[in-house]
Design a protein around this motif. Structure first.
Motif, PDB file in Angstrom:
ATOM      1  N   GLN A   1     -19.808   6.345   4.870  1.00 52.74           N
ATOM      2  CA  GLN A   1     -18.575   6.996   5.316  1.00 52.74           C
ATOM      3  C   GLN A   1     -18.051   6.319   6.565  1.00 52.74           C
ATOM      4  O   GLN A   1     -18.811   5.974   7.468  1.00 52.74           O
ATOM      5  CB  GLN A   1     -18.853   8.473   5.601  1.00 52.74           C
ATOM      6  N   GLN A   2     -16.751   6.087   6.572  1.00 50.87           N
ATOM      7  CA  GLN A   2     -16.104   5.520   7.749  1.00 50.87           C
ATOM      8  C   GLN A   2     -14.862   6.333   8.062  1.00 50.87           C
ATOM      9  O   GLN A   2     -14.089   6.683   7.159  1.00 50.87           O
ATOM     10  CB  GLN A   2     -15.713   4.053   7.528  1.00 50.87           C
ATOM     11  N   THR A   3     -14.680   6.644   9.317  1.00 53.39           N
ATOM     12  CA  THR A   3     -13.537   7.443   9.748  1.00 53.39           C
ATOM     13  C   THR A   3     -12.421   6.522  10.233  1.00 53.39           C
ATOM     14  O   THR A   3     -12.643   5.637  11.063  1.00 53.39           O
ATOM     15  CB  THR A   3     -13.924   8.405  10.878  1.00 53.39           C
ATOM     16  N   LEU A   4     -11.232   6.730   9.689  1.00 48.75           N
ATOM     17  CA  LEU A   4     -10.041   6.002  10.118  1.00 48.75           C
ATOM     18  C   LEU A   4      -9.098   6.974  10.810  1.00 48.75           C
ATOM     19  O   LEU A   4      -9.006   8.134  10.424  1.00 48.75           O
ATOM     20  CB  LEU A   4      -9.319   5.386   8.918  1.00 48.75           C
ATOM     21  N   CYS A   5      -8.422   6.490  11.823  1.00 49.60           N
ATOM     22  CA  CYS A   5      -7.445   7.305  12.534  1.00 49.60           C
ATOM     23  C   CYS A   5      -6.051   6.727  12.315  1.00 49.60           C
ATOM     24  O   CYS A   5      -5.859   5.505  12.358  1.00 49.60           O
ATOM     25  CB  CYS A   5      -7.766   7.372  14.027  1.00 49.60           C
ATOM     26  N   ARG A   6      -5.143   7.628  12.078  1.00 49.22           N
ATOM     27  CA  ARG A   6      -3.760   7.232  11.809  1.00 49.22           C
ATOM     28  C   ARG A   6      -2.865   7.871  12.872  1.00 49.22           C
ATOM     29  O   ARG A   6      -2.970   9.063  13.169  1.00 49.22           O
ATOM     30  CB  ARG A   6      -3.350   7.707  10.420  1.00 49.22           C
TER      31      ARG A   6
ATOM     32  N   GLU B   1       4.128   3.785  12.529  1.00 42.88           N
ATOM     33  CA  GLU B   1       2.836   4.214  12.006  1.00 42.88           C
ATOM     34  C   GLU B   1       1.788   3.148  12.284  1.00 42.88           C
ATOM     35  O   GLU B   1       2.058   1.945  12.166  1.00 42.88           O
ATOM     36  CB  GLU B   1       2.933   4.494  10.509  1.00 42.88           C
ATOM     37  N   PHE B   2       0.601   3.608  12.635  1.00 41.45           N
ATOM     38  CA  PHE B   2      -0.491   2.693  12.959  1.00 41.45           C
ATOM     39  C   PHE B   2      -1.796   3.221  12.379  1.00 41.45           C
ATOM     40  O   PHE B   2      -2.083   4.424  12.453  1.00 41.45           O
ATOM     41  CB  PHE B   2      -0.625   2.550  14.484  1.00 41.45           C
ATOM     42  N   LEU B   3      -2.584   2.335  11.774  1.00 43.42           N
ATOM     43  CA  LEU B   3      -3.905   2.666  11.257  1.00 43.42           C
ATOM     44  C   LEU B   3      -4.953   1.924  12.061  1.00 43.42           C
ATOM     45  O   LEU B   3      -4.817   0.726  12.333  1.00 43.42           O
ATOM     46  CB  LEU B   3      -4.026   2.270   9.780  1.00 43.42           C
ATOM     47  N   SER B   4      -6.009   2.631  12.436  1.00 46.42           N
ATOM     48  CA  SER B   4      -7.079   1.988  13.197  1.00 46.42           C
ATOM     49  C   SER B   4      -7.809   0.970  12.327  1.00 46.42           C
ATOM     50  O   SER B   4      -7.749   1.005  11.095  1.00 46.42           O
ATOM     51  CB  SER B   4      -8.060   3.034  13.720  1.00 46.42           C
ATOM     52  N   GLN B   5      -8.499   0.062  12.955  1.00 46.04           N
ATOM     53  CA  GLN B   5      -9.211  -0.982  12.227  1.00 46.04           C
ATOM     54  C   GLN B   5     -10.364  -0.390  11.424  1.00 46.04           C
ATOM     55  O   GLN B   5     -10.961   0.615  11.803  1.00 46.04           O
ATOM     56  CB  GLN B   5      -9.744  -2.023  13.205  1.00 46.04           C
ATOM     57  N   HIS B   6     -10.675  -1.057  10.310  1.00 42.34           N
ATOM     58  CA  HIS B   6     -11.794  -0.618   9.474  1.00 42.34           C
ATOM     59  C   HIS B   6     -12.493  -1.858   8.925  1.00 42.34           C
ATOM     60  O   HIS B   6     -11.950  -2.963   8.922  1.00 42.34           O
ATOM     61  CB  HIS B   6     -11.291   0.256   8.316  1.00 42.34           C
ATOM     62  N   GLN B   7     -13.730  -1.675   8.484  1.00 44.04           N
ATOM     63  CA  GLN B   7     -14.510  -2.800   8.004  1.00 44.04           C
ATOM     64  C   GLN B   7     -14.679  -2.825   6.493  1.00 44.04           C
ATOM     65  O   GLN B   7     -15.416  -3.640   5.965  1.00 44.04           O
ATOM     66  CB  GLN B   7     -15.900  -2.747   8.655  1.00 44.04           C
ATOM     67  N   ARG B   8     -14.037  -1.947   5.787  1.00 46.06           N
ATOM     68  CA  ARG B   8     -14.136  -1.930   4.333  1.00 46.06           C
ATOM     69  C   ARG B   8     -12.944  -2.666   3.734  1.00 46.06           C
ATOM     70  O   ARG B   8     -11.840  -2.603   4.259  1.00 46.06           O
ATOM     71  CB  ARG B   8     -14.174  -0.483   3.811  1.00 46.06           C
ATOM     72  N   HIS B   9     -13.192  -3.351   2.641  1.00 41.36           N
ATOM     73  CA  HIS B   9     -12.151  -4.134   2.001  1.00 41.36           C
ATOM     74  C   HIS B   9     -11.326  -3.236   1.070  1.00 41.36           C
ATOM     75  O   HIS B   9     -11.462  -3.270  -0.140  1.00 41.36           O
ATOM     76  CB  HIS B   9     -12.749  -5.310   1.234  1.00 41.36           C
ATOM     77  N   CYS B  10     -10.476  -2.446   1.682  1.00 38.85           N
ATOM     78  CA  CYS B  10      -9.603  -1.538   0.934  1.00 38.85           C
ATOM     79  C   CYS B  10      -8.152  -1.896   1.266  1.00 38.85           C
ATOM     80  O   CYS B  10      -7.819  -2.088   2.445  1.00 38.85           O
ATOM     81  CB  CYS B  10      -9.874  -0.080   1.302  1.00 38.85           C
ATOM     82  N   PRO B  11      -7.300  -2.057   0.260  1.00 39.18           N
ATOM     83  CA  PRO B  11      -5.898  -2.401   0.526  1.00 39.18           C
ATOM     84  C   PRO B  11      -5.252  -1.422   1.503  1.00 39.18           C
ATOM     85  O   PRO B  11      -5.416  -0.216   1.396  1.00 39.18           O
ATOM     86  CB  PRO B  11      -5.243  -2.322  -0.859  1.00 39.18           C
ATOM     87  N   ARG B  12      -4.508  -1.967   2.426  1.00 38.82           N
ATOM     88  CA  ARG B  12      -3.900  -1.132   3.464  1.00 38.82           C
ATOM     89  C   ARG B  12      -2.890  -0.147   2.882  1.00 38.82           C
ATOM     90  O   ARG B  12      -2.729   0.959   3.384  1.00 38.82           O
ATOM     91  CB  ARG B  12      -3.222  -2.033   4.505  1.00 38.82           C
ATOM     92  N   GLU B  13      -2.209  -0.547   1.784  1.00 47.14           N
ATOM     93  CA  GLU B  13      -1.226   0.368   1.204  1.00 47.14           C
ATOM     94  C   GLU B  13      -1.896   1.599   0.602  1.00 47.14           C
ATOM     95  O   GLU B  13      -1.296   2.675   0.553  1.00 47.14           O
ATOM     96  CB  GLU B  13      -0.391  -0.350   0.150  1.00 47.14           C
ATOM     97  N   LEU B  14      -3.174   1.448   0.147  1.00 52.17           N
ATOM     98  CA  LEU B  14      -3.891   2.612  -0.368  1.00 52.17           C
ATOM     99  C   LEU B  14      -4.346   3.518   0.775  1.00 52.17           C
ATOM    100  O   LEU B  14      -4.328   4.742   0.656  1.00 52.17           O
ATOM    101  CB  LEU B  14      -5.099   2.167  -1.196  1.00 52.17           C
TER     102      LEU B  14
END
Length: 340
Positions: A108-113, A262-275
């Motif tokens: 699990q990884q937490t992203l902040c928007r 709009e801003f999304l925090s950095q993440h280390q998983r290879h998931c498309p940003r639009e998703l």
């Protein structure tokens, strides 16, 4: 009634450009509040009055929101249901692999928007006109036209874009039509005023090539009635609709726009940003006011910096051309799960 046009007083506009939005400046009297319209013409953006933003509350403590917010737990069953739902949305995917898949680990990884919306109002003015039909005219003799930002208009619901147009009071002027010069009609460009054109069937020869009989389409005259003007030789002026005069007035155009940062925090998983942008998360807080504060104590420094950057960008881009009516910020936390 319209008088008949002779060959001398008809106006040939077949080679003229389309009518300008406003007639030449020398045709219009000066309006004290809008002298620039007579010099620059076209369109003008009016700067909003300078107003200091009002902030009625202090920025909240974001750390306390994170401490008391609930972090949902995603189990293996929930992850498998999500995978099956995705498979079922594809017409050619089979569900056997998803049913038999062994999930060894869930990471699990937490992203902040961070999302900032700024609702603003801008105003421009322009000359426009319409045919004069002997109706009442609200001209300068009834008073001085108000400044554009002094005209009261109904504001739509916040954060809903809209555009409306209004006639500026006391700005109407009646003038002779600048397209037909007050005739109400002009010479037809198809027949040059004669009402007749060369027969397209026999090309004016009165009979078809290599045929002794006369042309039946033009009865042997070589000419046919012009279809553009129905043989009249002139057409009703499209600018004044045959009324010969136009009422010119200044039109106020009010535009309400919603700017989004709009801003999304950095993440280390290879998931498309639009998703990731479509993911639904937990809304930590919502602040809505005429002006909002940037976040200063968020645990993730990049969110605090993005908050300051978003507010600065909106203020810089809108300060000179629009009035900020309302702002809304809504930081949220999204959970991203990776199955192994």
């Amino acid at each position: 009634m319209d008088r008949d046009l002779s060959e001398d007083d008809s106006v040939d506009l077949s080679f003229e450009a389309e009518s300008p939005l406003a007639p030449p400046a020398e045709l219009l009297e000066r309006l004290p509040s809008y002298d620039w319209l007579l010099h620059g013409g076209g369109q003008q953006i009016f700067f909003p009055p300078s107003e200091a933003p009002v902030r009625t509350q202090e920025p909240p403590s974001w750390s306390s929101f994170l401490e008391h917010s609930r972090v949902p737990v995603v189990t293996e069953e929930v992850a498998r249901e999500a995978l099956l739902s995705f498979v079922n949305s594809k017409c050619c995917y089979g569900s056997a692999a998803a049913d038999d898949l062994i999930i060894r680990e869930l990471r699990q990884q937490t992203l902040c928007r961070y999302r900032l919306e700024t609702f603003s109002e801008s105003r421009i003015s322009e000359w426009t006109f319409q045919p004069f039909t002997n109706h009442s005219v609200d001209g300068p003799q009834r008073g001085t036209s108000p400044r554009l930002w002094d005209i009261k208009v109904q504001i739509p619901p916040m954060f809903q874009e809209d555009t409306k147009k209004f006639q500026v009071p006391h700005s109407s002027l009646v003038k002779e039509c600048h397209k037909c010069h007050g005739h109400g009609r002009y010479k037809c460009s198809g027949c040059h005023g004669s009402g007749m054109v060369r027969c397209p069937t026999c090309s004016g020869a009165k009979r078809k090539a290599r045929q002794p009989r006369r042309c039946q389409m033009c009865s042997g005259s070589g000419r046919r009635r012009c279809s553009t003007c129905s043989g009249g030789g002139n057409k009703t002026c499209a600018t004044c609709k045959g009324q010969r005069r136009l009422v010119h007035f200044i039109q106020l155009v009010v535009m309400w726009r919603n700017s989004v940062f709009e801003f999304l925090s950095q993440h280390q998983r290879h998931c498309p940003r639009e998703l990731l942008a479509k993911a639904k998360g937990e809304n930590l807080f919502r602040d809505e006011n005429s002006a909002v504060y940037p976040i200063v104590d968020f645990p993730l420094r990049e969110i605090s910096l993005a908050s300051q950057r978003g507010i600065t960008e909106h203020s810089a881009s809108l300060a000179s051309c629009a009035r900020i009516l309302q702002q809304m910020l809504s930081p949220s936390r999204d959970l991203f799960h990776h199955s192994l």
